[in-house]
Scaffold this active site. Structure first.
Site, mmCIF file in Angstrom:
data_model
loop_
_atom_site.group_PDB
_atom_site.id
_atom_site.type_symbol
_atom_site.label_atom_id
_atom_site.label_comp_id
_atom_site.label_asym_id
_atom_site.label_seq_id
_atom_site.Cartn_x
_atom_site.Cartn_y
_atom_site.Cartn_z
ATOM 1 N N CYS A 104 0.829 -1.197 0.000
ATOM 2 C CA CYS A 104 0.000 0.000 0.000
ATOM 3 C C CYS A 104 0.873 1.261 0.000
ATOM 4 C CB CYS A 104 -0.940 -0.058 1.206
ATOM 5 S SG CYS A 104 -2.306 1.111 1.177
ATOM 6 N N SER A 105 0.624 2.181 0.917
ATOM 7 C CA SER A 105 1.339 3.453 0.935
ATOM 8 C C SER A 105 2.749 3.341 1.501
ATOM 9 C CB SER A 105 0.545 4.498 1.729
ATOM 10 O OG SER A 105 0.290 4.032 3.044
#
Length: 346
Positions: A104-105
């Site tokens: 993800c981030s």
């Protein structure tokens, strides 16, 4: 068997599934020694309030000897990438690691450490524009659920981290071990990296009335069938004009656009999961000719079907139905051994 050392990087405000999902995949496969590092050793609070214990702080863990570095994501990544000690440790660990991954981030922390220049990466679709804007040196592609560019692997949000971990296990130990882990964790083995983050279930609204629901069901039951407005209206029991209006109001797109998106998604799966010729895939999914499919792929995805297949072809067996009957209890997950792929009970 030599154990692979996997080091997870966490920070205040991390997404817990970004850690626990891949961690369970590695544990279930066996042959992996997993560690957790943060700025300081001790409890680290996730974005949902769940605490995990980081066994090491960056000041007391030698970055050398890391085989696989996994940086998790979460809302706290924006603060974490301003933590000079953490960013420096990530850069040092990555320098000697066999491979580097983000969920993800977590990709923002890799970018802050200077590890992504010129590479093609993915992240959660909601942060695509931010990543591209803040890091023009990175080639951002937020359609696939995970990507590999050399020794750097990146994935989309949350559950995509488990798909990424299964791919890493398959890369190390083969598809039989990855298959066995997925079965024990009751996972869908395995979404290929090229599967879109924007599947039909995510990008479309749900029908609000039975007539429109009947039309949508007919489309998904056989994407390649005749689905002009007259045929869909017959399924819905409405006039073509009435269905056109209600379908667009309920789903946010007109019927023709919805049909095309479903067909594209079905063709994408076929391209990544088997050896069927492009011409046959085009006919089976309602595109009539390979040229029509090629033009549609160019318009929607920016690449022709052949390139899409080469880029995202899964090395695992074709995806099947959701596995809901594990052979062994899933708690606790014990390291598993390869199992036969043909004729086994699921």
């Amino acid at each position: 068997m030599t154990e692979h050392r996997v080091v997870f990087v966490v920070f205040d405000g991390f997404q817990p599934l970004d850690l626990t999902g891949p961690h369970e995949v590695f544990h279930g496969a066996g042959g992996y020694a997993c560690e957790v590092v943060a700025t300081r050793a001790g409890p680290v609070r996730s974005v949902s309030g769940l605490f995990v214990h980081a066994g090491h702080g960056v000041a007391d863990l030698d970055p050398a000897g890391t085989d696989t570095l996994v940086v998790v994501g979460g809302e706290g990544v924006d603060r974490a990438r301003e933590d000079a000690a953490l960013v420096s440790w990530v850069a040092a660990a990555a320098a000697g690691a066999r491979r580097v991954a983000s969920v993800c981030s977590g990709v923002f922390l890799l970018a802050a450490a200077g590890l992504l220049d010129g590479r093609r990466v993915t992240t959660h679709w909601a942060r695509e524009e931010q990543l591209a804007r803040e890091h023009p040196e990175v080639r951002v592609d937020c359609d696939p659920i995970f990507l590999r560019d050399g020794r750097v692997w990146t994935s989309a949000g949350v559950t995509a981290g488990m798909d990424l971990a299964l791919a890493l296990v398959e890369d190390d130990r083969g598809r039989q071990v990855a298959h066995a882990v997925a079965r024990q964790l009751v996972l869908f083995l395995r979404r290929p990296g090229g599967q879109s983050q924007f599947s039909v279930a995510l990008w479309s609204r749900q029908p609000a009335t039975d007539p429109v629901r009947a039309a949508v069901t007919a489309i998904h039951a056989d994407p390649g069938a005749r689905h002009d407005i007259a045929s869909l209206a017959a399924h819905a029991g409405l006039s073509p004009r009435h269905l056109q209006r209600r379908f667009t109001a309920e789903l946010g797109v007109p019927p023709a656009a919805y049909v095309e998106r479903v067909r594209v998604e079905a063709a994408r799966r076929a391209l990544t999961e088997g050896d069927e010729p492009v011409e046959a895939i085009a006919r089976r999914h309602g595109f009539a000719t390979a040229e029509t499919l090629r033009r549609t792929f160019h318009r929607r995805l920016g690449v022709p079907p052949s390139e899409y297949r080469a880029r995202f072809r899964s090395t695992a067996e074709p995806a099947g139905a959701l596995l809901v009957h594990p052979v062994h209890p899933v708690h606790p997950v014990h390291p598993v051994q390869p199992v036969p792929e043909e004729g086994e009970p699921v």
